[in-house]
Motif scaffolding. Structure first.
Motif, PDB file in Angstrom:
ATOM      1  N   SER A 122     121.153  37.710  50.809  1.00 37.39           N
ATOM      2  CA  SER A 122     120.736  38.394  51.920  1.00 37.39           C
ATOM      3  C   SER A 122     119.108  37.913  52.153  1.00 37.39           C
ATOM      4  CB  SER A 122     120.485  39.637  51.653  1.00 37.39           C
ATOM      5  OG  SER A 122     121.777  40.571  51.878  1.00 37.39           O
ATOM      6  N   GLU A 123     118.759  37.837  53.479  1.00 43.88           N
ATOM      7  CA  GLU A 123     117.414  37.721  53.765  1.00 43.88           C
ATOM      8  C   GLU A 123     116.643  38.726  54.476  1.00 43.88           C
ATOM      9  OE1 GLU A 123     117.705  34.269  56.423  1.00 43.88           O
ATOM     10  OE2 GLU A 123     115.743  33.874  56.645  1.00 43.88           O
TER      11      GLU A 123
ATOM     12  N   ASP B 284     102.098  37.855  47.172  1.00 45.96           N
ATOM     13  CA  ASP B 284     102.765  38.205  45.955  1.00 45.96           C
ATOM     14  C   ASP B 284     103.364  39.802  46.014  1.00 45.96           C
ATOM     15  OD1 ASP B 284     102.700  35.648  44.854  1.00 45.96           O
ATOM     16  OD2 ASP B 284     101.391  36.331  43.335  1.00 45.96           O
ATOM     17  N   HIS B 285     102.328  40.699  46.678  1.00 48.03           N
ATOM     18  CA  HIS B 285     102.619  41.990  46.729  1.00 48.03           C
ATOM     19  C   HIS B 285     103.752  42.099  48.115  1.00 48.03           C
ATOM     20  CE1 HIS B 285     101.304  46.336  47.906  1.00 48.03           C
ATOM     21  NE2 HIS B 285     101.951  46.363  46.547  1.00 48.03           N
ATOM     22  N   ALA B 286     103.547  41.464  49.042  1.00 48.24           N
ATOM     23  CA  ALA B 286     104.734  41.347  49.968  1.00 48.24           C
ATOM     24  C   ALA B 286     105.978  40.809  49.318  1.00 48.24           C
ATOM     25  CB  ALA B 286     104.179  40.406  51.068  1.00 48.24           C
ATOM     26  N   ILE B 287     106.031  40.090  48.323  1.00 47.09           N
ATOM     27  CA  ILE B 287     107.225  39.762  47.642  1.00 47.09           C
ATOM     28  C   ILE B 287     107.829  41.079  46.758  1.00 47.09           C
ATOM     29  CG2 ILE B 287     108.434  38.313  45.749  1.00 47.09           C
ATOM     30  CD1 ILE B 287     106.490  36.014  46.734  1.00 47.09           C
ATOM     31  N   GLU B 288     106.646  41.429  46.149  1.00 45.27           N
ATOM     32  CA  GLU B 288     107.319  42.823  45.302  1.00 45.27           C
ATOM     33  C   GLU B 288     107.752  43.748  46.183  1.00 45.27           C
ATOM     34  OE1 GLU B 288     103.511  43.575  43.264  1.00 45.27           O
ATOM     35  OE2 GLU B 288     103.611  41.531  42.426  1.00 45.27           O
ATOM     36  N   ASN B 289     107.157  44.029  47.324  1.00 47.64           N
ATOM     37  CA  ASN B 289     107.682  45.102  48.108  1.00 47.64           C
ATOM     38  C   ASN B 289     109.247  44.793  48.621  1.00 47.64           C
ATOM     39  OD1 ASN B 289     105.363  46.690  48.172  1.00 47.64           O
ATOM     40  ND2 ASN B 289     104.442  45.907  50.076  1.00 47.64           N
ATOM     41  N   ALA B 290     109.313  43.516  48.887  1.00 46.94           N
ATOM     42  CA  ALA B 290     110.668  43.361  49.287  1.00 46.94           C
ATOM     43  C   ALA B 290     111.538  43.413  48.313  1.00 46.94           C
ATOM     44  CB  ALA B 290     110.610  41.940  50.002  1.00 46.94           C
ATOM     45  N   VAL B 291     111.450  43.172  47.184  1.00 49.65           N
ATOM     46  CA  VAL B 291     112.399  43.124  46.171  1.00 49.65           C
ATOM     47  C   VAL B 291     112.556  44.483  45.608  1.00 49.65           C
ATOM     48  CG1 VAL B 291     112.451  42.466  43.596  1.00 49.65           C
ATOM     49  CG2 VAL B 291     111.556  40.763  44.919  1.00 49.65           C
ATOM     50  N   SER B 292     111.184  45.209  45.608  1.00 47.40           N
ATOM     51  CA  SER B 292     111.622  46.684  45.004  1.00 47.40           C
ATOM     52  C   SER B 292     112.336  47.531  46.142  1.00 47.40           C
ATOM     53  CB  SER B 292     110.400  47.296  44.671  1.00 47.40           C
ATOM     54  OG  SER B 292     109.718  48.034  45.625  1.00 47.40           O
ATOM     55  N   ARG B 293     112.125  47.176  47.313  1.00 52.62           N
ATOM     56  CA  ARG B 293     112.839  47.987  48.457  1.00 52.62           C
ATOM     57  C   ARG B 293     114.459  47.509  48.342  1.00 52.62           C
ATOM     58  NH1 ARG B 293     115.252  50.211  51.082  1.00 52.62           N
ATOM     59  NH2 ARG B 293     115.282  51.281  53.010  1.00 52.62           N
ATOM     60  N   ALA B 294     114.602  46.137  48.338  1.00 57.29           N
ATOM     61  CA  ALA B 294     116.046  45.749  48.397  1.00 57.29           C
ATOM     62  C   ALA B 294     116.945  46.340  47.080  1.00 57.29           C
ATOM     63  CB  ALA B 294     116.172  44.304  48.347  1.00 57.29           C
ATOM     64  N   ARG B 295     116.030  46.311  45.900  1.00 59.00           N
ATOM     65  CA  ARG B 295     116.955  47.031  44.716  1.00 59.00           C
ATOM     66  C   ARG B 295     117.366  48.311  44.784  1.00 59.00           C
ATOM     67  NH1 ARG B 295     115.879  45.899  39.242  1.00 59.00           N
ATOM     68  NH2 ARG B 295     115.248  47.878  38.918  1.00 59.00           N
ATOM     69  N   GLY B 296     116.945  49.154  46.052  1.00 58.85           N
ATOM     70  CA  GLY B 296     117.342  50.388  46.111  1.00 58.85           C
ATOM     71  C   GLY B 296     118.832  50.331  46.693  1.00 58.85           C
TER      72      GLY B 296
ATOM     73  N   LEU C  37     120.866  47.093  47.096  1.00 61.41           N
ATOM     74  CA  LEU C  37     121.724  45.825  46.344  1.00 61.41           C
ATOM     75  C   LEU C  37     121.220  45.832  44.877  1.00 61.41           C
ATOM     76  CD1 LEU C  37     120.146  43.181  48.681  1.00 61.41           C
ATOM     77  CD2 LEU C  37     122.128  44.467  49.428  1.00 61.41           C
ATOM     78  N   ARG C  38     122.386  46.028  44.221  1.00 67.28           N
ATOM     79  CA  ARG C  38     122.469  46.073  42.727  1.00 67.28           C
ATOM     80  C   ARG C  38     122.584  44.634  42.173  1.00 67.28           C
ATOM     81  NH1 ARG C  38     123.004  50.712  41.151  1.00 67.28           N
ATOM     82  NH2 ARG C  38     124.055  52.567  42.482  1.00 67.28           N
ATOM     83  N   ASN C  39     122.188  44.247  40.994  1.00 64.65           N
ATOM     84  CA  ASN C  39     122.281  43.131  40.321  1.00 64.65           C
ATOM     85  C   ASN C  39     121.780  41.924  41.239  1.00 64.65           C
ATOM     86  OD1 ASN C  39     124.159  44.170  38.349  1.00 64.65           O
ATOM     87  ND2 ASN C  39     125.752  44.220  40.138  1.00 64.65           N
ATOM     88  N   MET C  40     120.520  42.072  41.566  1.00 67.93           N
ATOM     89  CA  MET C  40     119.763  41.123  42.312  1.00 67.93           C
ATOM     90  C   MET C  40     119.362  40.294  41.103  1.00 67.93           C
ATOM     91  SD  MET C  40     117.339  43.135  44.983  1.00 67.93           S
ATOM     92  CE  MET C  40     116.277  41.851  44.453  1.00 67.93           C
ATOM     93  N   ARG C  41     119.341  38.846  41.340  1.00 62.64           N
ATOM     94  CA  ARG C  41     119.326  37.908  40.212  1.00 62.64           C
ATOM     95  C   ARG C  41     117.831  37.063  40.432  1.00 62.64           C
ATOM     96  NH1 ARG C  41     123.924  37.592  37.075  1.00 62.64           N
ATOM     97  NH2 ARG C  41     124.030  39.925  36.665  1.00 62.64           N
ATOM     98  N   TRP C  42     118.037  36.406  41.882  1.00 64.17           N
ATOM     99  CA  TRP C  42     116.845  35.603  42.167  1.00 64.17           C
ATOM    100  C   TRP C  42     116.443  35.801  43.576  1.00 64.17           C
ATOM    101  CZ3 TRP C  42     121.593  34.104  42.578  1.00 64.17           C
ATOM    102  CH2 TRP C  42     122.022  33.413  43.697  1.00 64.17           C
TER     103      TRP C  42
ATOM    104  N   GLU D 152     116.306  42.473  34.789  1.00 59.91           N
ATOM    105  CA  GLU D 152     116.867  43.639  34.890  1.00 59.91           C
ATOM    106  C   GLU D 152     116.185  45.000  35.278  1.00 59.91           C
ATOM    107  OE1 GLU D 152     120.028  44.692  32.573  1.00 59.91           O
ATOM    108  OE2 GLU D 152     121.078  42.768  32.908  1.00 59.91           O
ATOM    109  N   ASP D 153     115.015  44.998  34.750  1.00 64.65           N
ATOM    110  CA  ASP D 153     114.046  46.147  35.325  1.00 64.65           C
ATOM    111  C   ASP D 153     113.397  45.836  36.647  1.00 64.65           C
ATOM    112  OD1 ASP D 153     112.505  44.256  34.403  1.00 64.65           O
ATOM    113  OD2 ASP D 153     111.345  45.388  33.026  1.00 64.65           O
ATOM    114  N   GLY D 154     113.486  44.723  37.301  1.00 65.04           N
ATOM    115  CA  GLY D 154     112.886  44.462  38.411  1.00 65.04           C
ATOM    116  C   GLY D 154     111.682  43.821  38.357  1.00 65.04           C
ATOM    117  N   THR D 155     111.348  43.455  37.132  1.00 61.50           N
ATOM    118  CA  THR D 155     110.261  42.518  36.989  1.00 61.50           C
ATOM    119  C   THR D 155     110.279  40.978  37.697  1.00 61.50           C
ATOM    120  OG1 THR D 155     109.848  43.703  34.776  1.00 61.50           O
ATOM    121  CG2 THR D 155     108.516  41.420  35.045  1.00 61.50           C
TER     122      THR D 155
END
Lengths: 69, 69, 69, 69, 69, 69, 69, 69, 69, 69, 69, 69
Positions: D9-10, D20-32, D34-39, I51-54
């Motif tokens: 997903s984009e 880097d904080h922009a990356i973290e925001n996207a990842v933590s928002r998407a984790r809400g 999308l499960r099982n995000m890997r890379w 797994e923990d979002g790190t």
């Protein structure tokens, strides 16, 4: 064919009417400051979508013109 | 300017009328399911040529929209 | 040819057997959730190399399907 | 290594603090959602410049996650 | 779907009217010599700017057609 | 090594069997009209997905051959 | 997940059998000198066409491996 | 949304502190001469490595600004 | 400016702290074996999501260094 | 400026003398069969290295010419 | 190494003599207006073919120079 | 044609004389350490501009050579 040196400037034209109109806007606006424009190349096409679904077409152009001696 | 997170979806609009109309078709169809669309970027332009030479314009769009909190 | 709107999804198929098998895995898995898939485009080919040298083929696909009205 | 099928997903993360904080925001928002995000893979970096010169960092990410069986 | 072999030819259509008209010119001209054209892909968009600011739209197309057995 | 001039033609091979078979189809079909083919480069890989999920592999090749003096 | 540093080497595998076999040849040959190989990415696919039409598949790989401390 | 014409300038910011700081340096320096800057896009990231291993971060930006009427 | 010949090596730095720290790790690790490093170019940015979002930041670098005579 | 349709052919010129000479060889050889050539674009530069270190320069050109009415 | 900000301008040099001469023409012409030029990068190589087969070499350069404080 | 495995190394040749001479410098220098070099591909062309306007041509090459069994 003389061995001129050319400069390339990057501009973005926009229009609510059409993609081609966005190109025309960029070209006619650029002709106000850059003389001797000869060609352009489309480097990207985008658009903004307004709240009611109206589209603003945006075209990124690389414009080439002769550097005057 | 708030620090939203956006999602980008890829869609293909088609039209027998014009390239811009293909973009409009994609945008208006996507607005039915995706709220808060803000922008698109053209990622490719293609076309099908029917037996009698008629052209179906196809435009690949990357559409960006706000992920609702 | 009707003027459909299509959506493009990006998936990665994997296989220990072959690159083509990785494509088949992605297509058959995607058919479970996406109806009316029509075409794909290979967007990248990678692989993991396990400790004993075994290869896991990975193929990144952009899959196109009709958005149902 | 099991032969999973992954989806990509984009998303675009934004931040007034850092790239880097922009990356973290996207990842933590998407984790809400999308499960099982890997890379993820960075597909573009942009920014908005506000009237007073403040920068909003924007990072376009392609995020990969396992499709659950 | 039969396993045809296709050939791809690159042509440039031009028009003083519009970008889409440049595509139509290229397609209709190519149909005179290439039979069984099926699709095209836009590989570039450029333009010439004449002395009075008139634009000649130029579209580079990759045209695909069936190789007859 | 003589200083030949080569021509590059773009063809698309298709096959229901495998990606490599699509390449072979394109090469063997092209050998019927183009003599002195020497090499190819893969310029794209795509596929059509039929209603029952069957895949038609499509490989775009740039084929190089010596221009005969 | 430890913070290793990896090196990427570019190799070309070849095979008269198949594209995947060309990958395997490159990987197994590289394993003789490079320890701790983890992944590869396909950076290009080409082929040589011999006088009788036989194909030699060639796959360009970027191979990643851990730099030992 | 008014149909402005924008210009895009390419600049390189550098910093011994961080990549983001290189971006800020470029933006704040450009604001001295270019009014109405609105956005930038990162077009490349590089760095110089000094004799003692110190890094100078370099970020290539395409900066967009409104052409004043 | 002497006419040196340079070599370019591709490495991947990783870090749980920041993207810039991943670059520093790659550069300082490479300085252990490659003398006379002069510059790098970022060829890709990725990350692993635990797994923990790190996040583990990963930066692909092309590093240039003088080939000693 | 008339609204011609142009065709683009891809050729490879080679020379043991220089890169420019490889271009000239391709252009002068192509002029034997293609009339009305107008421009070319360099699409790649390569070379073969013979056993004694001699270089054969190879330049890939996209050559544009007017399609005669 | 001071943390300068650089600007990149795009110019096209032309020459009937050679590709390198086209680069020299662009650089020496640009030095008339841009001070403190430091480097260039070739962004494209093209040529015009005159009626008698004479070639005008054209080289597109991105030229970098220090922005004076 | 035997099924060798090849390695590709990236080098940068430089010269104050010409672009081709920069290629020759890279090739002849690389032949001192890499045996069985077969081909190269130009991956970039750049240059440094010295204070008096003198140009140092720089050519980035990807050099291919047989891995000895």
């Amino acid at each position: 064919m003389s061995d001129h040196v050319y400069k390339i400037s990057e501009v973005v034209g926009t229009s609510h009417k059409s993609s081609d109109h966005a190109i025309e806007n960029a070209v006619s606006r650029a002709r106000g400051t850059l003389r001797n424009m000869r060609w352009y190349e489309v480097a990207g096409q985008r658009g903004m979508i307004e709240e009611d679904g109206t589209i603003q077409y945006q075209v990124v152009l690389k414009v080439g013109f002769v550097i005057e001696e």
